[in-house]
Write a protein that holds these residues in place. Structure first.
Motif, PDB file in Angstrom:
ATOM      1  N   LEU A   7       0.835  -1.208   0.000  1.00 36.66           N
ATOM      2  CA  LEU A   7       0.000   0.000   0.000  1.00 36.66           C
ATOM      3  C   LEU A   7       0.868   1.256   0.000  1.00 36.66           C
ATOM      4  O   LEU A   7       1.911   1.307   0.650  1.00 36.66           O
ATOM      5  CB  LEU A   7      -0.914  -0.001   1.227  1.00 36.66           C
ATOM      6  N   VAL A   8       0.423   2.251  -0.754  1.00 38.46           N
ATOM      7  CA  VAL A   8       1.137   3.530  -0.814  1.00 38.46           C
ATOM      8  C   VAL A   8       1.028   4.231   0.540  1.00 38.46           C
ATOM      9  O   VAL A   8       1.957   4.903   0.987  1.00 38.46           O
ATOM     10  CB  VAL A   8       0.566   4.410  -1.945  1.00 38.46           C
ATOM     11  N   SER A   9      -0.124   4.082   1.214  1.00 39.57           N
ATOM     12  CA  SER A   9      -0.318   4.694   2.535  1.00 39.57           C
ATOM     13  C   SER A   9      -1.088   3.721   3.423  1.00 39.57           C
ATOM     14  O   SER A   9      -1.962   2.993   2.946  1.00 39.57           O
ATOM     15  CB  SER A   9      -1.100   6.004   2.394  1.00 39.57           C
ATOM     16  N   GLU A  10      -0.770   3.736   4.703  1.00 42.45           N
ATOM     17  CA  GLU A  10      -1.455   2.842   5.637  1.00 42.45           C
ATOM     18  C   GLU A  10      -2.775   3.447   6.125  1.00 42.45           C
ATOM     19  O   GLU A  10      -3.760   2.757   6.296  1.00 42.45           O
ATOM     20  CB  GLU A  10      -0.549   2.538   6.837  1.00 42.45           C
ATOM     21  N   ASP A  11      -2.772   4.773   6.382  1.00 41.35           N
ATOM     22  CA  ASP A  11      -4.002   5.359   6.944  1.00 41.35           C
ATOM     23  C   ASP A  11      -4.482   6.610   6.203  1.00 41.35           C
ATOM     24  O   ASP A  11      -5.490   7.211   6.592  1.00 41.35           O
ATOM     25  CB  ASP A  11      -3.813   5.682   8.432  1.00 41.35           C
TER      26      ASP A  11
ATOM     27  N   HIS B 237      -3.486  17.174   1.870  1.00 38.86           N
ATOM     28  CA  HIS B 237      -3.421  18.452   2.583  1.00 38.86           C
ATOM     29  C   HIS B 237      -4.784  18.864   3.146  1.00 38.86           C
ATOM     30  O   HIS B 237      -4.883  19.863   3.843  1.00 38.86           O
ATOM     31  CB  HIS B 237      -2.876  19.551   1.656  1.00 38.86           C
ATOM     32  N   MET B 238      -5.812  18.091   2.841  1.00 40.83           N
ATOM     33  CA  MET B 238      -7.155  18.388   3.336  1.00 40.83           C
ATOM     34  C   MET B 238      -7.394  17.716   4.684  1.00 40.83           C
ATOM     35  O   MET B 238      -6.887  16.630   4.943  1.00 40.83           O
ATOM     36  CB  MET B 238      -8.219  17.893   2.343  1.00 40.83           C
ATOM     37  N   SER B 239      -8.217  18.360   5.501  1.00 42.81           N
ATOM     38  CA  SER B 239      -8.647  17.723   6.755  1.00 42.81           C
ATOM     39  C   SER B 239      -9.745  16.706   6.430  1.00 42.81           C
ATOM     40  O   SER B 239     -10.298  16.702   5.323  1.00 42.81           O
ATOM     41  CB  SER B 239      -9.190  18.783   7.716  1.00 42.81           C
ATOM     42  N   ASP B 240     -10.086  15.885   7.417  1.00 37.37           N
ATOM     43  CA  ASP B 240     -11.148  14.887   7.210  1.00 37.37           C
ATOM     44  C   ASP B 240     -12.463  15.575   6.833  1.00 37.37           C
ATOM     45  O   ASP B 240     -13.189  15.102   5.954  1.00 37.37           O
ATOM     46  CB  ASP B 240     -11.349  14.057   8.486  1.00 37.37           C
ATOM     47  N   GLU B 241     -12.738  16.694   7.505  1.00 38.20           N
ATOM     48  CA  GLU B 241     -13.981  17.414   7.243  1.00 38.20           C
ATOM     49  C   GLU B 241     -13.984  18.010   5.838  1.00 38.20           C
ATOM     50  O   GLU B 241     -14.993  17.952   5.112  1.00 38.20           O
ATOM     51  CB  GLU B 241     -14.171  18.531   8.289  1.00 38.20           C
TER      52      GLU B 241
ATOM     53  N   LYS C 143     -19.510  10.158   2.494  1.00 36.72           N
ATOM     54  CA  LYS C 143     -20.249   9.798   3.707  1.00 36.72           C
ATOM     55  C   LYS C 143     -19.255   9.615   4.853  1.00 36.72           C
ATOM     56  O   LYS C 143     -18.098   9.251   4.636  1.00 36.72           O
ATOM     57  CB  LYS C 143     -21.003   8.483   3.467  1.00 36.72           C
ATOM     58  N   LYS C 144     -19.746   9.800   6.072  1.00 40.72           N
ATOM     59  CA  LYS C 144     -18.870   9.642   7.239  1.00 40.72           C
ATOM     60  C   LYS C 144     -18.331   8.216   7.329  1.00 40.72           C
ATOM     61  O   LYS C 144     -17.243   7.979   7.815  1.00 40.72           O
ATOM     62  CB  LYS C 144     -19.626   9.998   8.524  1.00 40.72           C
ATOM     63  N   SER C 145     -19.122   7.264   6.873  1.00 41.73           N
ATOM     64  CA  SER C 145     -18.721   5.853   6.971  1.00 41.73           C
ATOM     65  C   SER C 145     -17.673   5.473   5.928  1.00 41.73           C
ATOM     66  O   SER C 145     -17.032   4.439   6.028  1.00 41.73           O
ATOM     67  CB  SER C 145     -19.944   4.950   6.800  1.00 41.73           C
ATOM     68  N   GLU C 146     -17.517   6.298   4.914  1.00 39.50           N
ATOM     69  CA  GLU C 146     -16.577   5.973   3.833  1.00 39.50           C
ATOM     70  C   GLU C 146     -15.143   6.036   4.340  1.00 39.50           C
ATOM     71  O   GLU C 146     -14.742   7.019   4.962  1.00 39.50           O
ATOM     72  CB  GLU C 146     -16.759   6.964   2.683  1.00 39.50           C
ATOM     73  N   ASN C 147     -14.355   4.985   4.062  1.00 39.24           N
ATOM     74  CA  ASN C 147     -12.960   5.032   4.514  1.00 39.24           C
ATOM     75  C   ASN C 147     -12.129   5.921   3.591  1.00 39.24           C
ATOM     76  O   ASN C 147     -12.525   6.223   2.470  1.00 39.24           O
ATOM     77  CB  ASN C 147     -12.359   3.619   4.646  1.00 39.24           C
ATOM     78  N   ALA C 148     -10.954   6.314   4.089  1.00 42.75           N
ATOM     79  CA  ALA C 148     -10.117   7.277   3.371  1.00 42.75           C
ATOM     80  C   ALA C 148      -9.630   6.714   2.045  1.00 42.75           C
ATOM     81  O   ALA C 148      -9.514   7.457   1.060  1.00 42.75           O
ATOM     82  CB  ALA C 148      -8.937   7.686   4.245  1.00 42.75           C
TER      83      ALA C 148
END
Length: 322
Positions: free
Chosen positions: A236-240, A278-282, A291-296
C-alpha cells in the motif's frame, strides 16, 4: 566466335533450368502457409522443442503475407499451441518433486539434484530444454513454479510483421512482463517504474487511437495508475491516508515530481493526490460529498476517479492481455 556462341546458347538454358525451381519454391511456400494452422493444432505434450522451433520459423515466413485479422488468429492459436505443449500430468508426489527440483535449480543452477529421476518423463524433458523455443520455468509466488512461454515470443515472432500500433503494444508489454510486476499481491517494481509505465500507456492511447489493443492499453493505464496512487494489497502507498507522512517516501517523491510537470493527465492526478493529503477529514467529506462511513482509501479512489484492477483480464504475464 565459338566462345561467344557458347555463351549465347547456355544463357537461355540456364534460365529454363531455374524457372521451375522458383515456381516450386512459391508452391511450397503457399502449401506451408496453408498447412500452418493444422501443424500448430498438432502440437501436444508429446512433441519436442524442435517441432515448436520449426513452426516458429514457418510463422516468420507466413506472417508478413497475412492481414492483421489473420495474424491475430494465428496469435491466438499460438497460445493454445504452447498451452498444449506445456501440459504435464503429475501425481501429488511428482508435483512436490517438480517444485522442489525446479526451485532448487533456480537457486543453485550448477547443483545436480538427486530427485530428478522422481520427475515425470515430460518434466525431465522440459527442464532439460528450458530456454529453447521460448520455454521458461517461472515462480508464480509462494514458491509455486510453472512453465510458461516467454513474453519475448510474441515480440520476436509476431510483432515485427504487424502494423505499427500492434507492434509497439506487444514489444513494450513483453519488455514490461519479462519480470513480474506483482507477486503474492506485492508490487515488485519501484514507484518510478510504475509512473513510467503509466505515462507510457497514457501516451500510447493518444498516439494509437485506432489500435486493436486500445481497450487493453486502457486497462493497463488504469492498473498502473491504481498501483501508483493506491498500491497493491501488500504494497500500500499509505497505511491510513492521514497526511503526507503516512505515504511511503518513495511514492510521495515520485508523485511530487509528476505534479510539477504539466504535460500529462497523470500529472493532474498527482496534483489532486497531493491536495487530498493536505485536506482535513472534514474538508474531504465536504469537497467529495463523502459519507462519514466511507474510509479514506475509498475517498481517494473516488477523488482521483481510479478503477480497481480488472480481475477478468490478466495484462501482467504475457505480451498481450489474456
Amino acid at each position: 566466335m565459338v566462345a561467344c556462341q557458347q555463351h549465347d546458347e547456355t544463357h537461355p538454358i540456364k534460365e529454363q533450368i531455374e524457372t521451375p525451381k522458383v515456381q516450386n519454391t512459391a508452391v511450397d511456400l503457399t502449401l506451408m502457409c496453408q498447412n500452418i494452422e493444422k501443424n500448430m493444432a498438432e502440437i501436444n505434450d508429446q512433441r519436442t522443442t524442435f517441432a515448436l522451433e520449426q513452426i516458429n520459423q514457418d510463422l516468420k515466413v507466413c506472417l508478413p503475407l497475412l492481414k492483421l485479422e489473420q495474424q491475430k488468429a494465428l496469435l491466438k492459436l499460438s497460445l493454445e499451441m504452447y498451452d498444449d505443449f506445456l501440459q504435464v500430468t503429475r501425481t501429488p508426489a511428482q508435483q512436490i518433486a517438480f517444485e522442489r527440483y525446479a526451485f532448487d535449480m533456480a537457486q543453485h543452477p550448477t547443483i545436480h539434484q538427486s530427485h530428478f529421476e522422481q520427475l515425470t518423463p515430460r518434466d525431465q524433458y522440459l527442464l532439460k530444454h528450458q530456454g529453447q523455443a521460448y520455454v521458461e520455468v517461472v515462480d508464480t509466488g509462494n514458491e509455486k513454479l510453472t512453465y510458461r512461454r516467454s513474453p519475448d515470443y510474441l515480440a520476436r515472432i509476431f510483432a515485427p510483421y504487424m502494423p505499427e500500433a500492434e507492434k509497439v503494444f506487444i514489444e513494450n508489454l513483453a519488455h514490461q512482463n519479462i519480470e513480474p510486476a506483482l507477486q503474492n499481491q506485492s508490487l515488485q517494481i519501484e514507484p518510478f517504474e510504475v509512473a513510467r509505465r503509466a505515462l507510457f500507456w497514457e501516451s500510447y492511447i493518444h498516439q494509437y487511437p485506432q489500435s486493436s489493443y486500445l481497450n487493453d492499453a486502457k486497462i493497463l493505464l488504469a492498473q498502473y495508475r491504481y498501483f501508483l496512487f493506491i498500491g497493491s494489497p501488500k504494497s500500500l502507498v499509505s497505511e491510513d491516508y492521514h497526511d503526507q507522512y503516512s505515504v511511503r517516501a518513495s511514492s510521495w517523491e515520485e508523485i511530487e515530481k509528476l505534479a510539477q510537470s504539466d504535460d500529462s493527465e497523470l500529472s493532474k492526478l498527482a496534483k489532486k493526490f497531493i491536495h487530498f493529503y493536505h485536506m482535513s477529514d472534514e474538508e474531504r467529506r465536504q469537497n467529495m460529498h463523502a459519507k462519514k462511513s466511507e474510509n479514506a482509501e475509498q475517498q481517494l479512489i473516488d477523488y482521483l476517479n481510479l478503477i480497481r484492477p480488472h480481475s477478468h483480464k490478466n495484462c501482467l504475464t504475457d505480451a498481450i492481455c489474456l
